[in-house]
Design an enzyme around this catalytic site. Structure first.
Site, PDB file in Angstrom:
ATOM      1  N   ASP A 145       0.870  -1.172   0.000  1.00 55.50           N
ATOM      2  CA  ASP A 145       0.000   0.000   0.000  1.00 55.50           C
ATOM      3  C   ASP A 145       0.915   1.233   0.000  1.00 55.50           C
ATOM      4  OD1 ASP A 145      -2.165   1.684  -0.017  1.00 55.50           O
ATOM      5  OD2 ASP A 145      -3.227   0.659   1.589  1.00 55.50           O
TER       6      ASP A 145
HETATM    7  C1  NOJ Z   1      -4.086   3.867  -0.002  1.00 54.30           C
HETATM    8  C2  NOJ Z   1      -5.231   2.919   0.158  1.00 54.30           C
HETATM    9  O1  NOJ Z   1      -5.160   2.265   1.407  1.00 54.30           O
HETATM   10  C3  NOJ Z   1      -5.325   1.880  -0.939  1.00 54.30           C
HETATM   11  O2  NOJ Z   1      -6.504   1.162  -0.786  1.00 54.30           O
HETATM   12  C4  NOJ Z   1      -5.234   2.521  -2.287  1.00 54.30           C
HETATM   13  O3  NOJ Z   1      -5.371   1.560  -3.295  1.00 54.30           O
HETATM   14  C5  NOJ Z   1      -3.902   3.242  -2.383  1.00 54.30           C
HETATM   15  N1  NOJ Z   1      -3.821   4.280  -1.357  1.00 54.30           N
HETATM   16  C6  NOJ Z   1      -3.676   3.857  -3.753  1.00 54.30           C
HETATM   17  O4  NOJ Z   1      -4.506   4.927  -3.961  1.00 54.30           O
END
Ligand code: NOJ
Length: 742
Positions: free
Chosen positions: A288
């Site tokens: 993430d």
């Molecule tokens: C953070 C989020 O937790 C995740 O779900 C997302 O896909 C990413 N950012 C990318 O935007």
């Protein structure tokens, strides 16, 4: 000539025979060969570049890439970009990689296409309320086709995190509290995104997230720690991710949280042991956002190098945004803290997805302006969103059948801060959705009731204390025959970093409801929200309540369709609604305890100040018609361990409307080596019954539905008595008992 063709036929037959016999022939082998030959000419730096993903900041700034990332693309230090879409923009970036680098390896474009790309579908929790797997799959198909037409190859979805704490704002992005329903939905979403072949121009790669147990964040606070038993992990939290992997998901995203002390992004047990060894996952794992860097804050790494080594050794292939792999992996190889082979493996996994997408044949095949124009928000896509939106609405209360409203109604007061909102309707994580194109509730109602007189009053803001609009709202109610009261949360109150400790109606909305209700006209509360809300006062007082979540582009039309009775609501809650936050976590499949609740006995499991019962149980939802269930019929009172048992009920539509019902089957294992849940959802079927019609609904019980992690953590059944329950929600059910025998 003759001899030649005989030889050819023989060869063909032999090779067909070989393929049929040799079931181990890997359909991916052709990609592996291509990947291997590409890897053999790549430098270490180029391989590391494939393990790096950066954002283009498109959501904040438009088509803009930080200058250093442009340099990185041109030097081959980045292999994938996210938050960049649009056929033109993606083509431009792709040209930089293809023409600017030594090997011309194409970029992979990712984006959070969560519930639609431009045509916005209901938020995922709402879609789950439809219990309609085909519609959910269709929603993902449309999202994929629109996204792919804008140059995208990869979505960061589905989120398969089980969520049992409505304080956690990201509950909105998942399928709710139940592992069985969650598993089926996660699998359909993957199938919808990826279609039959990733090579098709209307499909994109799915990314199952957030592995693992992100939804169990302590106290519902986003990014918080997770501490749980392996039993709970395997029984409740892992199944939806596993179902998504089994459905073919090509990528997985790490969770932000630590699991029992080890951050997911450094968790070898999760990625190496469970995901790859136990489940046989062959795709790539992405972190993430900045999650390798966050290992420093978790306090498990003292510097960048240590953080990257931990992630790499846990089996994490691609770093999102922190650039840590790019900055450290070469040193780590040099210092022998990791092996170059590990980098080869990670790069190979990523390159394989690029090959599957056909990017090496034509890096621009997804960036096609004409297809984009034809695909985006085309009428069929809007129709699919409308169908999904209607099916996602849950009727929570309908006293004296105040709904549906007759089309002869004269004056309708439409009151509330969400009554004419457009932005909120497309919810959080609304990708490239344009909120100005969504249909507000007021607009939808006006179209549906062309001869009615409408009075609209906002009454209050969603989250402010100002009550100066109350008087006008009250006088609107006085002039009307019926009040439609649109209240709930703003779109930003759920989603990432949107946890709340008070999950009641924000601001002065409950007071607004009380003021309007005091007028004495029938009030229909239309809720818009991304999580269960504690709405006890509404339940006790207003005549009707419709849970509409955030329904997307066609929200207003879909709600009007239900209010008018042109669509009979069929949604069922995918999550329990508590009476107050003190009851959280609250879910239907809990344990009985050694002291189950007895009103007359103080020393049983309960609270002094509130009952154990939720406000609305899992699986609950009304219809304009009425369904009656017969007692359960069993094909036998015994089932052999490896056999099956047929369980049936007759469901009758005894009301005044045609309607759909979700017939739900739950099972309880009465005595086992571990305490089992009071009931668990194991099957369901959504059926359509004409008014007066009856249907027999039958389910096959197999060993799988009776299996669990036994006391020694082995998986399987234990002989003995089981109770099967069937009904229209998790509480109001018929039941029967059978014996599982050798
Ligand atoms: C953070 C989020 O937790 C995740 O779900 C997302 O896909 C990413 N950012 C990318 O935007």
């Amino acid at each position: 000539m003759k001899l030649q063709s005989i030889l050819l036929t023989v060869l063909l037959l032999v090779s067909i025979q070989y393929c049929v016999k040799n079931t181990s022939v890997d359909p991916d082998a052709k990609y592996d060969r291509k990947v291997d030959s590409l890897l053999s000419i790549m430098s270490l730096k180029e391989k590391i570049g494939q393990l790096t993903l950066y954002t283009s900041d498109m959501d904040q700034t438009g088509a803009f890439l930080r200058p250093q990332y442009i340099d990185d693309i041109k030097s081959g230090s980045v292999g994938s970009i996210f938050n960049a879409y649009g056929s033109e923009y993606t083509r431009k970036l792709q040209e930089m990689a293809v023409n600017g680098t030594r090997l011309g390896i194409p970029l992979l474009f990712g984006y959070d296409v969560i519930h639609g790309h431009r045509t916005i579908f209901p938020v995922p929790l709402a879609e789950a309320a439809s219990w309609d797997l085909q519609a959910i799959k269709k929603a993902a198909e449309v999202a994929a086709a629109e996204a792919a037409s804008e140059g995208l190859h990869w979505t960061f979805a589905p989120m398969a995190d089980i969520a049992r704490d409505p304080r956690w704002g990201r509950m909105v992005e998942g399928a709710g509290e139940d592992p069985y329903l969650g598993s089926l939905i996660a699998a359909e979403r993957v199938k919808g995104f990826q279609g039959n072949s990733l090579y098709d121009l209307n499909t994109i790669a799915a990314c199952v997230k957030h592995f693992a147990a992100y939804g169990a964040a302590q106290a519902g606070r986003d990014y918080h720690s997770v501490d749980m038993s392996e039993r709970m992990l395997r029984e409740v939290y892992l199944p939806p991710y596993k179902a998504a992997i089994d459905a073919g998901a090509l990528t997985v995203m790490t969770a932000f949280n630590d699991l029992n002390g080890i951050p997911a992004t450094a968790n070898k047990f999760l990625f190496d042991q469970i995901l790859r060894k136990e489940w046989g996952f062959k795709g790539f794992v992405v972190t993430d956002y900045t999650a390798i860097m966050e290992l420093l804050y978790h306090g498990v790494a003292k510097d960048k190098h240590e953080a990257s080594a931990l992630a790499m050794n846990a089996g994490i292939d691609m770093s999102m945004q922190d650039g840590f792999y790019d900055q450290t992996l070469a040193d780590l190889v040099k210092d022998k803290r990791i092996n170059e082979k590990q980098i080869d493996i990670a790069a190979a996994r990523i390159l394989k997805v690029k090959f599957k997408l056909g990017l090496f044949e034509d890096p621009y095949r997804y960036s096609n302006a004409e297809r984009q124009k034809a695909e985006i928000m085309k009428p069929e896509n809007i129709d699919a969103a409308f169908d999904m939106a209607k099916k996602s609405i849950v009727l929570l209360k309908n006293e004296n059948e105040v709904l549906p409203i007759s089309n002869k109604v004269k004056t309708i007061a439409v009151i509330g801060p969400l009554a004419d909102s457009k932005r909120d309707l497309i919810g959080s994580w609304s990708a490239a959705g344009d909120w100005s194109k969504s249909v507000s509730l007021l607009e939808g109602l006006k179209k549906k009731f062309p001869s009615a007189n409408f009075i609209y009053e906002k009454g209050s803001e969603i989250d402010k204390d100002d009550k100066s609009g109350f008087n006008k709202a009250v006088s609107a109610a006085k002039k009307a025959d019926i009040v439609i009261l649109a209240i709930g949360e703003a779109f930003w109150m759920s989603g990432e970093a949107a946890s709340r400790t008070d999950i009641g109606l924000p601001g002065v909305q409950e007071e607004l409801a009380k003021a309007v209700h005091a007028v004495g006209k029938p009030v229909v509360a239309v809720l818009m929200n991304g999580r269960p809300l504690t709405i006890n006062w509404l339940e006790e007082n207003v005549q009707a309540i419709l849970e509409t979540w955030f329904l997307g582009t066609t929200a207003g039309d879909a709600i009007a369709e239900v209010i008018s009775g042109d669509y009979n609501p069929s949604g069922k809650l995918p999550v329990t609604f508590p009476k107050n936050v003190g009851q959280i976590p609250i879910y239907y499949s809990l344990k009985n305890t050694g002291r189950p609740f007895k009103a007359e006995d103080k020393y049983t499991s309960k609270y002094l100040d509130v009952s154990n019962e939720p406000l609305y149980v899992f699986g609950y939802g009304l219809s304009y018609t009425k369904f009656n269930y017969s007692p359960i019929q069993l094909s036998s009172s015994e089932m052999a361990e490896n056999g099956t048992l047929t369980v049936s009920v007759d469901v009758t539509n005894s009301g005044k409307y045609d309607g759909e019902e979700v017939v739900q089957l739950y099972i309880k294992d009465k005595v086992a080596s571990v305490s089992r849940a009071v009931r668990e959802l194991k099957a369901f079927e959504k059926i359509m019954l004409k008014k007066g019609e009856a249907k027999k609904v039958s389910f096959q019980i197999t060993k799988e539905q009776l299996s669990f992690y036994r006391a020694d953590m082995s998986y399987g059944t234990e002989l003995g008595e089981f109770v099967v329950f069937i009904g229209g929600n998790s509480r109001d059910t018929q039941s029967a008992t059978f014996l599982l025998k050798k």
